[in-house]
Every structure is written in C-alpha cells, then in structure tokens.
Design an enzyme around this catalytic site. Structure first.
Site, PDB file in Angstrom:
ATOM      1  N   SER A  18     -17.409   0.509   5.523  1.00 46.75           N
ATOM      2  CA  SER A  18     -18.498  -0.410   5.208  1.00 46.75           C
ATOM      3  C   SER A  18     -19.798   0.321   4.900  1.00 46.75           C
ATOM      4  O   SER A  18     -20.495  -0.001   3.927  1.00 46.75           O
ATOM      5  CB  SER A  18     -18.698  -1.394   6.361  1.00 46.75           C
ATOM      6  OG  SER A  18     -18.956  -0.710   7.574  1.00 46.75           O
ATOM      7  N   TRP A  19     -20.143   1.348   5.697  1.00 43.65           N
ATOM      8  CA  TRP A  19     -21.418   2.027   5.504  1.00 43.65           C
ATOM      9  C   TRP A  19     -21.394   2.940   4.286  1.00 43.65           C
ATOM     10  O   TRP A  19     -22.350   2.977   3.509  1.00 43.65           O
ATOM     11  CB  TRP A  19     -21.781   2.779   6.766  1.00 43.65           C
ATOM     12  CG  TRP A  19     -23.185   3.294   6.826  1.00 43.65           C
ATOM     13  CD1 TRP A  19     -23.579   4.518   7.261  1.00 43.65           C
ATOM     14  CD2 TRP A  19     -24.400   2.610   6.469  1.00 43.65           C
ATOM     15  NE1 TRP A  19     -24.950   4.650   7.191  1.00 43.65           N
ATOM     16  CE2 TRP A  19     -25.478   3.482   6.704  1.00 43.65           C
ATOM     17  CE3 TRP A  19     -24.672   1.341   5.944  1.00 43.65           C
ATOM     18  CZ2 TRP A  19     -26.807   3.145   6.446  1.00 43.65           C
ATOM     19  CZ3 TRP A  19     -25.998   0.994   5.686  1.00 43.65           C
ATOM     20  CH2 TRP A  19     -27.041   1.889   5.947  1.00 43.65           C
ATOM     21  N   GLY A 153     -30.753   4.918  11.021  1.00 44.84           N
ATOM     22  CA  GLY A 153     -31.782   3.903  11.172  1.00 44.84           C
ATOM     23  C   GLY A 153     -31.187   2.539  11.428  1.00 44.84           C
ATOM     24  O   GLY A 153     -29.965   2.359  11.419  1.00 44.84           O
ATOM     25  N   LYS A 208     -27.802   4.383  21.494  1.00 42.46           N
ATOM     26  CA  LYS A 208     -28.112   2.961  21.291  1.00 42.46           C
ATOM     27  C   LYS A 208     -26.837   2.130  21.235  1.00 42.46           C
ATOM     28  O   LYS A 208     -26.835   0.948  21.613  1.00 42.46           O
ATOM     29  CB  LYS A 208     -28.968   2.769  20.037  1.00 42.46           C
ATOM     30  CG  LYS A 208     -28.324   3.212  18.724  1.00 42.46           C
ATOM     31  CD  LYS A 208     -27.586   2.111  18.017  1.00 42.46           C
ATOM     32  CE  LYS A 208     -26.873   2.624  16.770  1.00 42.46           C
ATOM     33  NZ  LYS A 208     -26.165   1.543  16.047  1.00 42.46           N
ATOM     34  N   ASP A 261     -33.349   1.057  15.901  1.00 45.53           N
ATOM     35  CA  ASP A 261     -31.894   0.920  15.869  1.00 45.53           C
ATOM     36  C   ASP A 261     -31.376   0.277  17.148  1.00 45.53           C
ATOM     37  O   ASP A 261     -30.413  -0.496  17.132  1.00 45.53           O
ATOM     38  CB  ASP A 261     -31.257   2.298  15.661  1.00 45.53           C
ATOM     39  CG  ASP A 261     -29.945   2.227  14.892  1.00 45.53           C
ATOM     40  OD1 ASP A 261     -29.477   1.112  14.598  1.00 45.53           O
ATOM     41  OD2 ASP A 261     -29.380   3.291  14.588  1.00 45.53           O
ATOM     42  N   ARG A 272     -21.200  -4.808  16.195  1.00 48.24           N
ATOM     43  CA  ARG A 272     -19.877  -4.729  16.811  1.00 48.24           C
ATOM     44  C   ARG A 272     -19.974  -4.286  18.264  1.00 48.24           C
ATOM     45  O   ARG A 272     -19.191  -4.726  19.109  1.00 48.24           O
ATOM     46  CB  ARG A 272     -18.993  -3.770  16.012  1.00 48.24           C
ATOM     47  CG  ARG A 272     -18.579  -4.309  14.656  1.00 48.24           C
ATOM     48  CD  ARG A 272     -17.812  -3.303  13.837  1.00 48.24           C
ATOM     49  NE  ARG A 272     -18.655  -2.179  13.441  1.00 48.24           N
ATOM     50  CZ  ARG A 272     -18.255  -1.176  12.671  1.00 48.24           C
ATOM     51  NH1 ARG A 272     -17.004  -1.157  12.235  1.00 48.24           N
ATOM     52  NH2 ARG A 272     -19.075  -0.203  12.336  1.00 48.24           N
TER      53      ARG A 272
END
EC number: 1.1.1.94
Length: 351
Positions: A18-19, A153, A208, A261, A272
């Site tokens: 996806s990214w 980010g 994160k 983030d 997710r």
C-alpha cells in the site's frame, strides 16, 4: 536545499504494497516512475487496471505510472540518467534485508551505487532488533558512494494515493538524498520537510506503532478519552527516552515523525495498529486476530523494542505492558491496573 536539482528525476519505487504504491502514484504525477512488484501476476494486473486491487482497492493510479515485476528493468529505468535518479524502498521491515542484499549485488554493476536511496518502513527487525538504517548499513554500507535516508511521517497510504494532503519528513546526513526526495515529492498535496536525524525519525516511527496498540486496547476496554490522552503523552515520553539513548535529537519527537505520527496512528480509523489493540481490548486473542489476516507492525516490533530497551536499561513501561498482554497472557485490565499502580513521580517528558 543545498543546491538546485533538475525539474525531472527518474524514480524507482521497490515494493508494491500500500505505501510503496501510494508513493509511486505521488511521484509519477510529476516524474517518470517505475513501481516494482515482486509478484508477477500483481504487476500485470496493476499495469492493466491502473489499480492495486490487493492493497488499495478502489484507488485509481496515474496512467503514467509504470509497473514491472522485473527488478532489473526497474533499475535500468534509473541507469539512463543515474545523476538524476531516486530509489524508494517501499517494503516492510521484514523485507529490508533480502532486498538490500539483492541491491548490493545489482547497483554497482549498473553504476547506480551513488543514487540517493530512502526507505519508508517503520519498526525494528524482529531477529536483530535493528532499526532500518542499521539493516541498510549492514547490507549496503560497503558500497562506495552510498547516500541513504528515511522518509516517514503521519500518513495513511490510501489518503496519499488519493492525492489528499500530507506532510512527511526525509532524514539523511546526505543533502543529495534530502534534495532528491524533495524534488520527487514536494508540491501539490505533498509537503516535505528535511532533517538530519535519521535515528530520531526511525525511533518515532517504530515506537508509535507499539503505543498505538496500547491506545487501541484502551479504547477497546472503553476506558475513555482521558486515558487515551495519557497513553499518547506518556508514550511520547517513552519514544523520547529511547531516542535519547540512541543519540536522537529531542526536538524530532515534537515533530511530524514523533508526535504527529503517534497521534495519527493512535487515533486514526485507518490505523491497523489501533485496530489490533481494539480487538485485544474487546477480548479477542492475538492468534485469532492474526489468523484473520489482520497485521500490524506494532505487534511485530514490540518485543524487539522491549528487548533492546532492556539491554540499554531504558524504562518503557507502556511497551512492557503491551508485550505482556500480546505475548505473555496478561489480561488487558491487569496491565492497565499495573500501569496505574506505578509509584508517583515528577512529570518528565524528556530524559
């Protein structure tokens, strides 16, 4: 920027998740871009339909974006003008070592060893607890002229692929990397900020995810927004402590790749990591969640983060609690009670 770069770059994005797909779409709106997919059938379908039905269903990709399952072809795209090129690694942490090992053999042979290279993955390698820059250094560090960095980010891939606004940070000691990424992506809906703090950006991106799992558990237990705010704030303190021990700049954690983030991943409906936490808080077992096909980097890297922190004698109570719930059978409410029962102390958001 240290010097002007040409208006056009040749861009190769390696990894069609996806990214990787989202960044390739963004780059291809302004520059000749090839997206490499390891799966031949996926590449063929994407090229024919201009859509990544596996990872970004329903999002139309720019017609100018080229898709290939041939890594040699993707790299040859850059070899036409290696002085004005960029490589973006769009694979997850688990795919970094195999891909970088392959690039170590291919790039010098094509005269591409000095092409600016950035990775986009967030987390720690499970087997080694390495951050991505350490993985890259191990595989490519001996390559002459290596110029590398990280792009990170607060960003959900679907929104970037749709052309919605986003702000990202590129971190590298190399001005060539910072300039190339800015040239490739900055403009229209994408804003790029530059930094030299690779470690700080990576620590923020890794931890994160773990804190977002904790926030999801909190929400799944219906503990309220006060509790979530406390987890985000104290989670940020954990990120800053860990980063300080590794030499990161503290101001990085107040920026896009730290606080930004963290807030997005801990609260966003597309997160997710938060979704896995929600399921855990609602009483589902991790094995059942993973068996259903749900994945999250926070689960993959939580134990590696904890183990590396222990080795460095860094206190990460939220990360410890997440690991205890995910891997040691501790009930979520017991973990919350243990966090609340910790000894009172002065607030210290920085080390």
């Amino acid at each position: 920027m240290s010097q002007a770069r040409p208006a056009t770059l040749r861009v190769a994005v390696l990894g069609a998740g996806s990214w990787g797909t989202a960044l390739a779409a963004a780059a291809s709106r302004r520059h000749p871009t090839v997206l490499w997919a390891r799966d031949g059938a996926q590449a063929q379908a994407m090229a024919a339909r201009h859509e990544n039905t596996r990872y970004l269903p329903g999002v139309a990709l720019p017609p100018a974006l080229q898709v290939s399952a041939d890594l040699a072809q993707a790299l040859a795209h850059l070899a036409h003008d290696p002085a004005h090129a960029l490589i973006i690694l769009g694979v997850p942490v688990a795919g970094m070592t195999p891909l970088c090992t392959e690039l170590a053999a291919r790039l010098p042979a094509l005269g591409l060893q000095a092409v600016p290279l950035v990775w986009t993955c967030k987390g720690f390698e499970e087997q080694t607890a390495h951050l991505p820059h350490e993985t890259v250094q191990a595989a490519l560090g001996a390559m002459p002229g290596l110029a590398a960095g990280v792009l990170s980010g607060p960003s959900f891939a679907r929104e970037v692929a749709q052309g919605l606004p986003v702000a990202l940070t590129v971190a590298s000691e190399s001005s060539a990397v910072r300039d190339a990424v800015t040239t490739a992506l900055h403009g229209a809906a994408v804003r790029i900020y530059a930094s030299t703090d690779v470690v700080g950006v990576e620590v923020g991106g890794a931890l994160k995810n773990v804190i977002a799992v904790a926030c999801g558990i909190c929400d799944g237990l219906a503990l309220g927004t006060n509790a979530r705010a406390a987890l985000i704030t104290r989670g940020l303190a954990e990120m800053a402590r860990f980063g300080a021990a590794l030499g990161a700049q503290q101001e990085t954690f107040a920026g896009l790749t730290g606080l930004g983030d963290l807030v997005l991943t801990a609260t966003g409906e597309l997160s997710r990591n938060r979704r896995v936490g929600l399921e855990i808080g609602a009483g589902r077992k991790l094995a059942d969640i993973l068996a259903s096909g749900m994945t999250a980097e926070g689960v993959r890297c939580a134990r590696a983060a904890r183990d590396r922190a222990r080795a460095l004698n860094i206190e990460l109570p939220i990360t410890e609690a997440v690991c205890a719930v995910l891997f040691e059978g501790l009930s979520p409410m017991t973990a919350v009670s243990a966090l609340l029962a910790r000894e009172a102390r002065p607030e210290s958001p920085t080390p």
